[in-house]
Scaffold this motif. Structure first.
Motif, short mmCIF file in Angstrom:
data_model
loop_
_atom_site.label_atom_id
_atom_site.label_comp_id
_atom_site.label_asym_id
_atom_site.label_seq_id
_atom_site.Cartn_x
_atom_site.Cartn_y
_atom_site.Cartn_z
N THR A 26 0.69 -1.09 -0.09
CA THR A 26 -0.13 -0.12 -0.05
C THR A 26 0.88 1.27 -0.13
N LEU A 27 1.94 1.20 0.74
CA LEU A 27 3.03 2.23 0.73
C LEU A 27 3.35 2.50 -0.56
N TYR A 28 3.87 1.46 -1.20
CA TYR A 28 4.53 1.69 -2.55
C TYR A 28 3.37 2.16 -3.25
N ALA A 31 2.69 5.60 -3.00
CA ALA A 31 4.03 6.55 -3.58
C ALA A 31 4.13 6.38 -4.94
N PHE A 302 3.86 9.77 0.97
CA PHE A 302 4.11 8.36 1.01
C PHE A 302 5.27 7.82 0.76
N ALA A 305 7.40 8.11 3.55
CA ALA A 305 6.94 6.93 4.44
C ALA A 305 7.79 5.53 3.96
N LEU A 306 7.71 5.37 2.69
CA LEU A 306 8.28 4.19 2.22
C LEU A 306 9.84 4.27 2.40
N PHE A 309 10.11 3.49 6.00
CA PHE A 309 9.83 2.14 6.18
C PHE A 309 11.32 1.14 5.82
#
Lengths: 328, 260
Positions: A26-28, A31, A302, A305-306, A309
């Motif tokens: 979902t992050l990917y 993003a 995002f 965020a990635l 992560f």
């Protein structure tokens, strides 16, 4: 019954992987637009939310124009006040554009901010944590060690927002008096972060040192070693793996810390020139900008965020690697 | 001739009312092996651990009496219980080495293990270090097995090799007395045999006190034997007298396996 139990436990175990992969995906996908737009240049680009004039108008630019949510001509002003940006945002929507522009996002400032605050925190906390651990494990009498040990654990239990408040009102003025510059800065955030990771490192290191067999220490003393030599030559090498583990776990916490850092780092998208300059970190950038972000701006968050992560994942994997080596 | 004289020595652990050793008087003879035997809890390890004051790593223990160590230079006996300064402790422990129940290799290479005592004693000269490590390893019958892997971690050695390494490490600093605290209790019979042979050879250079649970071991290797029971020294004599012709009933009961 046996089978149901087996299936249940298998399901719970699988869930972990599903969650992990799900979060990553979902992050990917969130993003993805930003990744497509900025590629790896995102990591090296210091401009966040900057309006740039397009040289020639093409299809892509038109799409971008729709996506523009927040726009500002003067990038120095962006740094100052969120409210200002909102006001000008509205004005800009009323105004019709004469020249085609697009907004670009770059992650360099928050990435640098995150890494530097973490580094400062570690540099500050590591020697003190080692000192505390040595004191607790080897030097202090049992009852004092017990009391200080409890204090350390309480320190670890303080919610981060309290560290943020305390840091902003009481610690930051002292820092700016001592080192000059702004009250909220890389240095202030890093030091308070250091105070926050200190108890973890001290406690894990102490536990690790306490596993040194008494007879090993006695062997060194029996050869004529001093207390200092025993600590340096026996206890530290023996608990090396635990110490490295504690550092990496503390790193994990420092990288992701949001609340305390949000209070103290200044939250401006400006590359710091000095240690006493304000800047921003990845979690703070996300927390501060989610409300207003949309379109490409949201996707860029995002993307950040990635990146966080991946950094955290790498750090924890490294920790695991060391613990596994210890088990062997 | 004695190298150490224990005189009316009593010892009480921290937080305990009852003394673990009651007025023990015992000599440790020069270049001889003195075995301390007795059932668990008789105080033999406590006595051994008093001889290099390793007990003093833990606060609160009380003791009384004297433990005198021969000063080779002056020929006089000095009471080691009067030692208070750290550098005097270091000197004492360089003179009175100790080998423990379990092998205790340090987390470093084989060479560094043996060189450790020398280095902290201030020897920095590389050739001297090399020579003394080699001599110590040869003296501990370990040289042949490890000479080609001195830079490897000592943790990779077998239990018996590790124990011989610990002996080499203790011997390297040229002590006058070596204290063995049940050195073979964690080892198999073959390694035990090798360590016993080694201890007998070592007595040419050092005086030895050994605590053992194994009465055959005491009778095989020791010259003198002290039998202890519940903190008292019951009988001390030449080993053959203790085992063949004990004077005390308790000693006889113990060595014939009637208790303990």
């Amino acid at each position: 019954m046996e089978k149901i139990f087996q299936k249940l436990s298998l399901t719970s175990a699988t869930l972990v992987f599903v969650l992990l992969i799900g979060i990553f995906l979902t992050l990917y996908s969130a993003a993805k637009p930003a990744i497509d737009e900025f590629g790896f240049d995102f990591i090296t680009n210091p401009d966040w939310n900057k309006e740039v004039v397009l040289e020639n108008l093409d299809d892509e630019a038109i799409i971008d124009e729709d996506d523009v949510a927040i726009a500002d001509e003067d990038d120095a002003e962006i740094a100052d006040e969120d409210d200002v940006i909102l006001d000008e945002d509205e004005m800009l929507l009323d105004d019709e554009d004469e020249t085609a522009t697009k907004t670009i996002y770059g992650g360099l400032v928050p990435i640098v901010g995150t890494l530097l605050t973490t580094l400062i925190a570690l540099a500050f906390a590591l020697p003190i944590a080692m000192g505390i651990a040595v004191f607790l494990a080897e030097i202090a009498p049992k009852n004092i060690s017990y009391v200080v040990g409890i204090a350390i654990e309480l320190l670890a239990a303080i919610p981060s927002i309290i560290f943020g408040m305390w840091g902003l009102y009481y610690f930051a003025p002292i820092i700016s008096d001592l080192f000059g510059g702004y009250q909220v800065s890389l240095l202030t955030a890093g030091l308070v972060l250091g105070v926050m990771i200190l108890p973890f490192m001290a406690a894990i290191t102490r536990d690790s040192m306490n596993t040194t067999p008494a007879v090993l220490k006695e062997s060194a003393y029996a050869l004529g070693a001093t207390k200092f030599e025993v600590i340096k030559d026996i206890i530290f090498p023996y608990s090396k793996v635990g110490i490295i583990g504690s550092i990496i776990l503390a790193l994990g916490r420092a990288l992701g810390e949001t609340m305390a850092v949000a209070f103290l780092i200044g939250s401006v998208f400006v590359l710091p020139q000095k240690i006493t300059d304000p800047t921003i970190s990845i979690p703070v950038a996300m927390a501060n900008n989610f409300g207003e972000a949309s379109g490409l701006g949201e996707s860029a968050l995002f993307y950040l965020a990635l990146i966080l992560f991946i950094i955290s994942f790498a750090v924890i994997s490294l920790a695991k690697f060391y613990f596994l080596k210890k088990a062997k | 001739m004695s190298v150490m004289k224990i005189k009316k020595f009593s010892f009480t652990y921290a937080g305990v009312d009852h003394p673990s050793l009651k007025s023990i008087t015992l000599p440790i003879e020069k270049n001889k092996i003195t075995a301390l035997i007795g059932p668990s809890g008789c105080g033999k390890s406590t006595l051994l651990r008093s001889m290099n004051r390793i007990h003093d790593l833990y606060p609160g223990n009380k003791y009384d009496g004297k433990i005198e160590l021969l000063n080779e230079e002056t020929g006089k006996f000095e009471n080691i219980l009067e030692i208070k300064k750290e550098n005097e402790f270091i000197k004492l422990r360089q003179k009175v080495g100790m080998i423990f129940q379990k092998p205790t290799p340090f987390p470093m290479s084989i060479f560094d293990n043996v060189a450790y005592g020398l280095r902290i004693a201030g020897i920095k000269n590389k050739t001297e270090l090399k020579d003394r490590v080699e001599t110590a390893l040869k003296g501990s019958a370990l040289w042949k097995e490890v000479h080609d892997r001195l830079d490897k971690s000592a943790m990779g050695l077998s239990g018996g090799q590790q124990q011989r390494l610990c002996i080499a490490r203790a011997v390297a600093v040229k002590p006058e007395v070596l204290l063995f605290d049940e050195p073979t209790s964690a080892l198999d019979p073959i390694s035990t045999g090798a360590i016993e042979e080694l201890i007998v050879e070592l007595k040419n250079d050092v005086s030895i006190a050994i605590v053992t649970h194994n009465m055959q071991q005491a009778s095989r290797i020791s010259d003198y034997t002290a039998f202890m029971y519940l903190g008292d020294l019951i009988e001390y004599d030449k080993t053959e007298n203790i085992f063949l012709n004990p004077k005390e009933k308790q000693t006889e009961d113990y060595i014939t396996g009637r208790f303990g």
